[in-house]
Motif scaffolding. Structure first.
Motif, PDB file in Angstrom:
ATOM      1  N   ALA A  49     -14.345  -9.133 -29.886  1.00 57.75           N
ATOM      2  CA  ALA A  49     -15.369  -8.151 -29.519  1.00 57.75           C
ATOM      3  C   ALA A  49     -16.160  -7.700 -30.742  1.00 57.75           C
ATOM      4  O   ALA A  49     -17.381  -7.548 -30.671  1.00 57.75           O
ATOM      5  CB  ALA A  49     -14.722  -6.951 -28.829  1.00 57.75           C
ATOM      6  N   GLU A  54     -19.944  -7.958 -28.463  1.00 53.89           N
ATOM      7  CA  GLU A  54     -20.098  -7.881 -27.012  1.00 53.89           C
ATOM      8  C   GLU A  54     -18.731  -7.705 -26.354  1.00 53.89           C
ATOM      9  O   GLU A  54     -17.698  -7.935 -26.973  1.00 53.89           O
ATOM     10  CB  GLU A  54     -20.819  -9.098 -26.455  1.00 53.89           C
ATOM     11  N   THR A  55     -18.760  -7.288 -25.099  1.00 58.78           N
ATOM     12  CA  THR A  55     -17.527  -7.030 -24.361  1.00 58.78           C
ATOM     13  C   THR A  55     -16.707  -8.296 -24.180  1.00 58.78           C
ATOM     14  O   THR A  55     -17.242  -9.351 -23.853  1.00 58.78           O
ATOM     15  CB  THR A  55     -17.851  -6.425 -22.980  1.00 58.78           C
ATOM     16  N   ASP A  57     -13.467  -9.504 -21.937  1.00 61.89           N
ATOM     17  CA  ASP A  57     -12.641  -9.157 -20.781  1.00 61.89           C
ATOM     18  C   ASP A  57     -11.824 -10.382 -20.403  1.00 61.89           C
ATOM     19  O   ASP A  57     -12.389 -11.403 -20.033  1.00 61.89           O
ATOM     20  CB  ASP A  57     -13.529  -8.720 -19.612  1.00 61.89           C
ATOM     21  N   ALA A  81      -9.949  -5.320 -21.575  1.00 67.75           N
ATOM     22  CA  ALA A  81     -11.388  -5.363 -21.819  1.00 67.75           C
ATOM     23  C   ALA A  81     -11.625  -4.548 -23.084  1.00 67.75           C
ATOM     24  O   ALA A  81     -11.131  -3.434 -23.220  1.00 67.75           O
ATOM     25  CB  ALA A  81     -12.166  -4.773 -20.649  1.00 67.75           C
ATOM     26  N   MET A  83     -14.699  -3.193 -25.523  1.00 63.18           N
ATOM     27  CA  MET A  83     -16.122  -2.992 -25.655  1.00 63.18           C
ATOM     28  C   MET A  83     -16.445  -2.463 -27.032  1.00 63.18           C
ATOM     29  O   MET A  83     -15.885  -1.441 -27.437  1.00 63.18           O
ATOM     30  CB  MET A  83     -16.624  -1.982 -24.607  1.00 63.18           C
ATOM     31  N   LEU A 107     -15.491  -2.420 -14.621  1.00 66.07           N
ATOM     32  CA  LEU A 107     -15.827  -2.816 -15.981  1.00 66.07           C
ATOM     33  C   LEU A 107     -17.184  -2.247 -16.374  1.00 66.07           C
ATOM     34  O   LEU A 107     -17.359  -1.754 -17.488  1.00 66.07           O
ATOM     35  CB  LEU A 107     -15.821  -4.341 -16.115  1.00 66.07           C
ATOM     36  N   ALA A 108     -18.132  -2.254 -15.452  1.00 66.56           N
ATOM     37  CA  ALA A 108     -19.458  -1.692 -15.740  1.00 66.56           C
ATOM     38  C   ALA A 108     -19.354  -0.200 -16.040  1.00 66.56           C
ATOM     39  O   ALA A 108     -20.066   0.311 -16.918  1.00 66.56           O
ATOM     40  CB  ALA A 108     -20.408  -1.938 -14.568  1.00 66.56           C
ATOM     41  N   GLU A 111     -18.056   0.064 -19.553  1.00 70.44           N
ATOM     42  CA  GLU A 111     -19.118  -0.334 -20.481  1.00 70.44           C
ATOM     43  C   GLU A 111     -20.167   0.763 -20.610  1.00 70.44           C
ATOM     44  O   GLU A 111     -20.684   1.000 -21.697  1.00 70.44           O
ATOM     45  CB  GLU A 111     -19.771  -1.642 -20.027  1.00 70.44           C
ATOM     46  N   SER A 112     -20.481   1.451 -19.520  1.00 71.39           N
ATOM     47  CA  SER A 112     -21.440   2.562 -19.580  1.00 71.39           C
ATOM     48  C   SER A 112     -20.920   3.671 -20.484  1.00 71.39           C
ATOM     49  O   SER A 112     -21.681   4.266 -21.249  1.00 71.39           O
ATOM     50  CB  SER A 112     -21.707   3.127 -18.181  1.00 71.39           C
ATOM     51  N   ALA A 114     -18.847   3.229 -22.996  1.00 69.97           N
ATOM     52  CA  ALA A 114     -18.940   2.716 -24.369  1.00 69.97           C
ATOM     53  C   ALA A 114     -20.365   2.857 -24.898  1.00 69.97           C
ATOM     54  O   ALA A 114     -20.576   3.236 -26.055  1.00 69.97           O
ATOM     55  CB  ALA A 114     -18.480   1.255 -24.427  1.00 69.97           C
ATOM     56  N   GLU A 115     -21.363   2.588 -24.061  1.00 70.49           N
ATOM     57  CA  GLU A 115     -22.760   2.724 -24.481  1.00 70.49           C
ATOM     58  C   GLU A 115     -23.109   4.184 -24.760  1.00 70.49           C
ATOM     59  O   GLU A 115     -23.831   4.484 -25.714  1.00 70.49           O
ATOM     60  CB  GLU A 115     -23.681   2.140 -23.418  1.00 70.49           C
TER      61      GLU A 115
END
Length: 129
Positions: A49, A54-55, A57, A81, A83, A107-108, A111-112, A114-115
């Motif tokens: 990662a 990038e992620t 998984d 996963a 991130m 996962l999304a 990821e949100s 993490a962002e």
């Protein structure tokens, strides 16, 4: 409250080491995570990662670094996963989610998060300059 992962941990990335900072979840020892450094040079999910920015998984492979990460997160997970938290083009941390549920939507969601963390770090760093 909806749970999207069995366990999660945050590691800061500095000087070639991912250092455990905090964690939460089933069978997770926050103290174990805080006392765990994982060298970025060690093959595994964190390494990939950070290097790819990038992620990642996947199911847990049998690398030493992933075995340490899995143990920190309670040794019960099947998938990990990771991130990256980027400030500009630099990875400053990673958010690890074990057994993220709800498929792509779970996962999304992670990821949100993490962002959002990356954006907060970037604003914090820039405000100090």
């Amino acid at each position: 409250m909806t749970t999207v992962a069995r366990a999660a941990a945050f590691f800061t990335v500095r000087n070639g080491v991912a250092q455990g900072h905090d964690a939460s979840g089933e069978s997770v020892s926050r103290e174990a995570v805080r006392n765990t450094p994982i060298p970025i040079s060690s093959p595994g999910a964190i390494h990939d990662a950070v290097k790819m920015s990038e992620t990642v998984d996947r199911t847990y492979p049998l690398t030493d670094a992933d075995t340490v990460l899995r143990a920190c997160l309670g040794s019960t997970g099947e998938r990990i996963a990771v991130m990256p938290i980027l400030v500009g083009n630099k990875v400053v941390g990673v958010l690890c989610a074990q057994d993220a549920g709800f498929g792509v939507n779970g996962l999304a969601a992670v990821e949100s998060l993490a962002e959002a963390v990356a954006g907060s770090f970037e604003r914090f760093i820039r405000s100090g300059k």
